[in-house]
Design a protein around this motif. Structure first.
Motif, PDB file in Angstrom:
ATOM      1  N   THR A 118       0.836  -1.197   0.000  1.00 54.65           N
ATOM      2  CA  THR A 118       0.000   0.000   0.000  1.00 54.65           C
ATOM      3  C   THR A 118       0.874   1.252   0.000  1.00 54.65           C
ATOM      4  O   THR A 118       0.597   2.231  -0.708  1.00 54.65           O
ATOM      5  CB  THR A 118      -0.935   0.018   1.215  1.00 54.65           C
ATOM      6  OG1 THR A 118      -1.835  -1.092   1.136  1.00 54.65           O
ATOM      7  CG2 THR A 118      -1.745   1.308   1.270  1.00 54.65           C
ATOM      8  N   ALA A 119       1.953   1.225   0.784  1.00 55.35           N
ATOM      9  CA  ALA A 119       2.866   2.374   0.825  1.00 55.35           C
ATOM     10  C   ALA A 119       3.477   2.629  -0.547  1.00 55.35           C
ATOM     11  O   ALA A 119       3.627   3.791  -0.977  1.00 55.35           O
ATOM     12  CB  ALA A 119       3.962   2.136   1.861  1.00 55.35           C
ATOM     13  N   LEU A 120       3.815   1.568  -1.261  1.00 51.89           N
ATOM     14  CA  LEU A 120       4.363   1.740  -2.613  1.00 51.89           C
ATOM     15  C   LEU A 120       3.334   2.373  -3.540  1.00 51.89           C
ATOM     16  O   LEU A 120       3.629   3.317  -4.285  1.00 51.89           O
ATOM     17  CB  LEU A 120       4.809   0.392  -3.171  1.00 51.89           C
ATOM     18  CG  LEU A 120       6.063  -0.231  -2.553  1.00 51.89           C
ATOM     19  CD1 LEU A 120       6.276  -1.640  -3.086  1.00 51.89           C
ATOM     20  CD2 LEU A 120       7.285   0.634  -2.838  1.00 51.89           C
ATOM     21  N   ASP A 155       0.846   4.190  -2.795  1.00 49.04           N
ATOM     22  CA  ASP A 155       0.484   5.543  -2.361  1.00 49.04           C
ATOM     23  C   ASP A 155       1.619   6.550  -2.513  1.00 49.04           C
ATOM     24  O   ASP A 155       1.441   7.741  -2.218  1.00 49.04           O
ATOM     25  CB  ASP A 155       0.036   5.521  -0.888  1.00 49.04           C
ATOM     26  CG  ASP A 155      -1.326   4.857  -0.713  1.00 49.04           C
ATOM     27  OD1 ASP A 155      -2.015   4.652  -1.731  1.00 49.04           O
ATOM     28  OD2 ASP A 155      -1.675   4.537   0.444  1.00 49.04           O
ATOM     29  N   CYS A 156       2.770   6.088  -2.970  1.00 50.72           N
ATOM     30  CA  CYS A 156       3.894   7.011  -3.140  1.00 50.72           C
ATOM     31  C   CYS A 156       3.531   8.074  -4.177  1.00 50.72           C
ATOM     32  O   CYS A 156       3.090   7.748  -5.289  1.00 50.72           O
ATOM     33  CB  CYS A 156       5.129   6.246  -3.605  1.00 50.72           C
ATOM     34  SG  CYS A 156       6.577   7.298  -3.883  1.00 50.72           S
ATOM     35  N   PRO A 157       3.675   9.381  -3.863  1.00 49.38           N
ATOM     36  CA  PRO A 157       3.337  10.429  -4.825  1.00 49.38           C
ATOM     37  C   PRO A 157       4.186  10.291  -6.100  1.00 49.38           C
ATOM     38  O   PRO A 157       5.411  10.187  -6.013  1.00 49.38           O
ATOM     39  CB  PRO A 157       3.669  11.729  -4.079  1.00 49.38           C
ATOM     40  CG  PRO A 157       3.657  11.355  -2.640  1.00 49.38           C
ATOM     41  CD  PRO A 157       4.136   9.941  -2.571  1.00 49.38           C
ATOM     42  N   PRO A 158       3.567  10.266  -7.270  1.00 44.95           N
ATOM     43  CA  PRO A 158       4.329  10.106  -8.511  1.00 44.95           C
ATOM     44  C   PRO A 158       4.882  11.433  -9.016  1.00 44.95           C
ATOM     45  O   PRO A 158       4.301  12.496  -8.776  1.00 44.95           O
ATOM     46  CB  PRO A 158       3.290   9.555  -9.481  1.00 44.95           C
ATOM     47  CG  PRO A 158       1.997  10.161  -9.006  1.00 44.95           C
ATOM     48  CD  PRO A 158       2.114  10.245  -7.499  1.00 44.95           C
ATOM     49  N   PRO A 186       1.187   6.610 -12.176  1.00 47.48           N
ATOM     50  CA  PRO A 186       1.254   6.265 -10.759  1.00 47.48           C
ATOM     51  C   PRO A 186       2.306   5.199 -10.478  1.00 47.48           C
ATOM     52  O   PRO A 186       2.681   4.415 -11.356  1.00 47.48           O
ATOM     53  CB  PRO A 186      -0.157   5.743 -10.458  1.00 47.48           C
ATOM     54  CG  PRO A 186      -0.708   5.325 -11.787  1.00 47.48           C
ATOM     55  CD  PRO A 186      -0.102   6.240 -12.787  1.00 47.48           C
ATOM     56  N   VAL A 187       2.783   5.192  -9.255  1.00 46.65           N
ATOM     57  CA  VAL A 187       3.789   4.226  -8.840  1.00 46.65           C
ATOM     58  C   VAL A 187       3.169   2.833  -8.758  1.00 46.65           C
ATOM     59  O   VAL A 187       2.082   2.653  -8.206  1.00 46.65           O
ATOM     60  CB  VAL A 187       4.395   4.627  -7.479  1.00 46.65           C
ATOM     61  CG1 VAL A 187       5.348   3.553  -6.974  1.00 46.65           C
ATOM     62  CG2 VAL A 187       5.089   5.981  -7.583  1.00 46.65           C
ATOM     63  N   ARG A 188       3.846   1.863  -9.313  1.00 46.27           N
ATOM     64  CA  ARG A 188       3.410   0.470  -9.267  1.00 46.27           C
ATOM     65  C   ARG A 188       4.583  -0.401  -8.819  1.00 46.27           C
ATOM     66  O   ARG A 188       5.644   0.091  -8.491  1.00 46.27           O
ATOM     67  CB  ARG A 188       2.900   0.022 -10.649  1.00 46.27           C
ATOM     68  CG  ARG A 188       1.668   0.788 -11.135  1.00 46.27           C
ATOM     69  CD  ARG A 188       0.449   0.446 -10.301  1.00 46.27           C
ATOM     70  NE  ARG A 188      -0.770   1.103 -10.786  1.00 46.27           N
ATOM     71  CZ  ARG A 188      -1.425   2.050 -10.144  1.00 46.27           C
ATOM     72  NH1 ARG A 188      -0.961   2.494  -8.976  1.00 46.27           N
ATOM     73  NH2 ARG A 188      -2.524   2.571 -10.631  1.00 46.27           N
ATOM     74  N   TYR A 189       4.388  -1.711  -8.810  1.00 45.63           N
ATOM     75  CA  TYR A 189       5.460  -2.635  -8.445  1.00 45.63           C
ATOM     76  C   TYR A 189       5.404  -3.831  -9.386  1.00 45.63           C
ATOM     77  O   TYR A 189       4.378  -4.073 -10.064  1.00 45.63           O
ATOM     78  CB  TYR A 189       5.334  -3.075  -6.985  1.00 45.63           C
ATOM     79  CG  TYR A 189       4.000  -3.680  -6.603  1.00 45.63           C
ATOM     80  CD1 TYR A 189       3.725  -5.026  -6.831  1.00 45.63           C
ATOM     81  CD2 TYR A 189       3.002  -2.903  -6.023  1.00 45.63           C
ATOM     82  CE1 TYR A 189       2.508  -5.582  -6.486  1.00 45.63           C
ATOM     83  CE2 TYR A 189       1.778  -3.443  -5.666  1.00 45.63           C
ATOM     84  CZ  TYR A 189       1.530  -4.785  -5.907  1.00 45.63           C
ATOM     85  OH  TYR A 189       0.317  -5.323  -5.569  1.00 45.63           O
TER      86      TYR A 189
END
Length: 380
Positions: A316-318, A320-323, A329-332
């Motif tokens: 969730t933290a990843l 929610d990281c501001p892009p 948006p930030v993904r993994y």
């Protein structure tokens, strides 16, 4: 007067279940037992479902069917148990189809992990496993466990150690997958070279050049002609690019896979004395591939809910990281493939028209009924 460039041809979309059923029929037609054919089809179609097309159905007629026809892959071989210590098992794959054998190896490792917290299955005399991430992702989703899969390329040699003249390695991919709480699972699936061979060959088939940095010539200069790979004049480069920018990291990871997947089970290795004979050009083929599957069961070590809560918080933290760019948006790793698979399950798996035509021709040749979308050959 100049003409406008032709618009790209729309993809042919085929229902996921229809495509798996058709691929199952094709593999069964080549002698695979029904259950094995179905498991292999699911693994192969996943490449197209998740947008990893270099490891999807394009390999059916280019890799798997020729290998089955030649006997390089044995359609009915049963892997043989060589050693079993409880938590760890050594198998002789006996050239069984890797799409299925990797599934079986990880399932066995997951079964052992459920008993002991860790399960390791290592295999020699294996064949190409397809998308490594398909196999690890399945364990993360179905078992709630952490799954690792390393597979070398047997005796195929198309990449050189940094500063070396002779090709000694294949792409040596590996994957790790883990549950991510309520989010899609984390799935890292990567070659240790800049790209897998499938990406280069796809560009060659499309008549496209490749970016500088994928291949290099014998003197280390960039090569942008994808045909150089199979011509033996282009060598895949390691992750990290040049030695000054981190090539030793990719090379080190490739060697890690060689140790885990080849030395552990006693499979074929790329680096071998015979590879030093000749002029250093690519040699060998993917005979005697090594596979190592490792599954870790967190709930054998700590309460399951604690692990689930912490993993949910991490991912969730990843997310929610501001892009830097609000449109990106930030993904993994694993999230884009999950999104693609979700969308393509709803709307149909997209196939290039040339691939759709190829599959339709295969169906006609073998007397197999193809999905309606392939018979029509039109975009849906």
């Amino acid at each position: 007067m100049s003409s406008s460039p032709a618009a790209p041809t729309a993809a042919v979309r085929v229902g996921h279940e229809d495509l798996v059923a058709f691929t199952t029929d094709v593999l069964a037609d080549r002698g695979l037992p029904p259950r094995r054919a179905r498991q292999s089809a699911e693994a192969l179609v996943y490449g197209d479902l998740a947008g990893l097309t270099s490891h999807g159905l394009t390999n059916l007629t280019r890799l798997y069917l020729p290998a089955l026809d030649s006997g390089h892959i044995d359609a009915t071989a049963e892997p043989e148990k060589v050693t079993d210590t409880g938590p760890a098992v050594l198998l002789d794959g006996r050239r069984a189809l890797g799409l299925w054998a990797a599934t079986e190896a990880l399932t066995l490792a997951a079964d052992r992990a459920a008993e002991t917290g860790v399960g390791l299955v290592t295999m020699r005399d294996g064949t190409h496993v397809g998308c490594a991430g398909y196999h690890t992702r399945r364990i993360a989703e179905e078992r709630g466990a952490v799954a690792i899969l390393a597979t070398n390329c047997g005796r195929q040699r198309i990449a050189r150690p940094p500063g070396g003249v002779a090709a000694l390695f294949g792409t040596n991919p590996f994957s790790i997958a883990a549950p991510a709480g309520d989010h899609p699972p984390y799935v890292l699936d990567m070659s240790t070279t800049v790209v897998p061979t499938g990406r280069v060959r796809a560009a060659a088939r499309a008549g496209e050049s490749i970016p500088a940095g994928w291949l290099e010539d014998a003197d280390g200069w960039p090569v942008t002609d994808p045909h150089a790979l199979d011509a033996g004049t282009g060598f895949l480069r390691w992750l990290g690019g040049d030695r000054a920018t981190g090539a030793y990291k990719g090379y080190g990871l490739g060697l890690m896979v060689e140790v885990l997947a080849a030395l552990l089970p006693g499979a074929g290795t790329g680096p071998a004395p015979e590879a030093l004979d000749g002029d250093g050009r690519p040699t060998g083929r993917d005979d005697d591939i090594g596979i190592t599957a490792l599954v870790l069961a967190p709930d054998a070590l700590r309460p399951r809910e604690d692990y689930v809560d912490q993993s949910h918080g991490l991912f969730t933290a990843l997310l929610d990281c501001p892009p830097l760019d609000p449109t990106q948006p930030v993904r993994y790793p694993g999230w884009p493939e999950w999104r693609a698979a979700h969308d393509n399950t709803r709307h149909g798996v997209p196939l290039a028209p040339s691939l759709a035509a190829e599959l339709a021709a295969l169906a006609e040749e073998r007397g197999i009924t193809p999905p309606a979308a392939l018979r029509g050959g039109a975009a849906r």
